[in-house]
Design a protein around this motif. Structure first.
Motif, PDB file in Angstrom:
ATOM      1  N   GLN A  22      77.737 -23.558  59.077  1.00  0.00           N
ATOM      2  CA  GLN A  22      78.990 -23.396  58.326  1.00  0.00           C
ATOM      3  C   GLN A  22      79.923 -22.433  59.053  1.00  0.00           C
ATOM      4  N   GLN A  23      79.338 -21.373  59.603  1.00  0.00           N
ATOM      5  CA  GLN A  23      80.134 -20.386  60.327  1.00  0.00           C
ATOM      6  C   GLN A  23      80.722 -21.024  61.569  1.00  0.00           C
ATOM      7  N   THR A  24      79.931 -21.848  62.262  1.00  0.00           N
ATOM      8  CA  THR A  24      80.422 -22.531  63.451  1.00  0.00           C
ATOM      9  C   THR A  24      81.550 -23.484  63.072  1.00  0.00           C
ATOM     10  N   LEU A  25      81.341 -24.218  61.986  1.00  0.00           N
ATOM     11  CA  LEU A  25      82.398 -25.122  61.504  1.00  0.00           C
ATOM     12  C   LEU A  25      83.658 -24.346  61.136  1.00  0.00           C
ATOM     13  N   ALA A  26      83.475 -23.195  60.478  1.00  0.00           N
ATOM     14  CA  ALA A  26      84.620 -22.379  60.079  1.00  0.00           C
ATOM     15  C   ALA A  26      85.336 -21.846  61.313  1.00  0.00           C
ATOM     16  N   ALA A  27      84.543 -21.397  62.325  1.00  0.00           N
ATOM     17  CA  ALA A  27      85.147 -20.883  63.555  1.00  0.00           C
ATOM     18  C   ALA A  27      85.915 -21.999  64.252  1.00  0.00           C
ATOM     19  N   THR A  28      85.327 -23.203  64.305  1.00  0.00           N
ATOM     20  CA  THR A  28      86.016 -24.332  64.926  1.00  0.00           C
ATOM     21  C   THR A  28      87.295 -24.650  64.171  1.00  0.00           C
ATOM     22  N   ALA A  29      87.204 -24.635  62.845  1.00  0.00           N
ATOM     23  CA  ALA A  29      88.382 -24.911  62.012  1.00  0.00           C
ATOM     24  C   ALA A  29      89.450 -23.841  62.245  1.00  0.00           C
ATOM     25  N   LEU A  30      89.009 -22.572  62.366  1.00  0.00           N
ATOM     26  CA  LEU A  30      89.970 -21.484  62.622  1.00  0.00           C
ATOM     27  C   LEU A  30      90.623 -21.648  63.985  1.00  0.00           C
ATOM     28  N   ASP A  31      89.816 -22.042  64.990  1.00  0.00           N
ATOM     29  CA  ASP A  31      90.384 -22.256  66.326  1.00  0.00           C
ATOM     30  C   ASP A  31      91.412 -23.391  66.288  1.00  0.00           C
ATOM     31  N   ARG A  32      91.040 -24.467  65.629  1.00  0.00           N
ATOM     32  CA  ARG A  32      91.982 -25.588  65.523  1.00  0.00           C
ATOM     33  C   ARG A  32      93.220 -25.174  64.732  1.00  0.00           C
ATOM     34  N   LEU A  33      93.016 -24.343  63.710  1.00  0.00           N
ATOM     35  CA  LEU A  33      94.146 -23.848  62.906  1.00  0.00           C
ATOM     36  C   LEU A  33      95.039 -22.966  63.766  1.00  0.00           C
ATOM     37  N   ARG A  34      94.439 -22.108  64.620  1.00  0.00           N
ATOM     38  CA  ARG A  34      95.222 -21.262  65.532  1.00  0.00           C
ATOM     39  C   ARG A  34      96.028 -22.128  66.497  1.00  0.00           C
ATOM     40  N   GLU A  35      95.357 -23.132  67.069  1.00  0.00           N
ATOM     41  CA  GLU A  35      96.055 -24.025  67.987  1.00  0.00           C
ATOM     42  C   GLU A  35      97.195 -24.739  67.272  1.00  0.00           C
ATOM     43  N   HIS A  36      96.898 -25.208  66.065  1.00  0.00           N
ATOM     44  CA  HIS A  36      97.916 -25.897  65.271  1.00  0.00           C
ATOM     45  C   HIS A  36      99.055 -24.942  64.922  1.00  0.00           C
TER      46      HIS A  36
END
Length: 168
Positions: A22-36
């Motif tokens: 879940q943390q990895t998914l959240a980190a990936t989502a945060l990275d994608r959110l930062r990029e977005h």
């Protein structure tokens, strides 16, 4: 109890693995959110820049039209001032001419006055020849009419009661 402990450990391990996933998914989502967000920031900046550029061009066009309107207004005002100036100059020149035309005598009047002067000059000459240079005045308390006589001239008449008048 060892089985229970192993089963609890297994559950905790699975739970930790799930949490890590879940943390990895959240980190990936945060990275994608930062990029977005970074892309969104660039898009928003570009949109703001385009809007400001468009508004500045619109403002520039409005300013140009306002300047042209002011120039046109200045030309109209200058023309109006020029017309008023010419009109005032014409009226200022025409007023004295009109007054002079109305007050001063015409050529006919001047000719008539010249003829009258000649007639009066001729009358004065005729009267001077006929004794108009007599000096008459009122004399005495009764204010009787008196004439100055030439005492050096001889007397005339049967009783010598006629005297020559001075200036004749």
């Amino acid at each position: 109890m060892a089985a229970q402990l192993e089963d609890g450990t297994l559950r905790v391990g699975l739970l930790m693995e799930a949490a890590q996933a879940q943390q990895t998914l959240a980190a990936t989502a945060l990275d994608r959110l930062r990029e977005h967000t970074a892309g969104l920031d660039a898009v928003v900046r570009e949109e703001i820049r385009a809007t400001i550029l468009e508004e500045m061009q619109s403002l520039g066009e409005d300013s140009r039209r306002a300047a042209e309107a002011l120039r046109s207004l200045r030309r109209a005002a200058s023309l109006r001032v020029a017309v008023w100036s010419v009109a005032m100059a014409v009226l200022s020149a025409a007023a004295p001419c009109a007054v002079a035309w109305w007050i001063l005598p015409t050529r006919g009047d001047i000719a008539a006055l010249g003829a009258e002067r000649e007639r009066l000059t001729a009358n004065i000459a005729r009267l001077s020849q006929q004794g108009a240079r007599l000096e008459l005045r009122r004399c005495g308390a009764a204010q009787r009419l008196c004439v100055r006589v030439d005492r050096s001239a001889p007397s005339y008449g049967e009783a010598a009661d006629f005297l020559v008048v001075r200036g004749y």
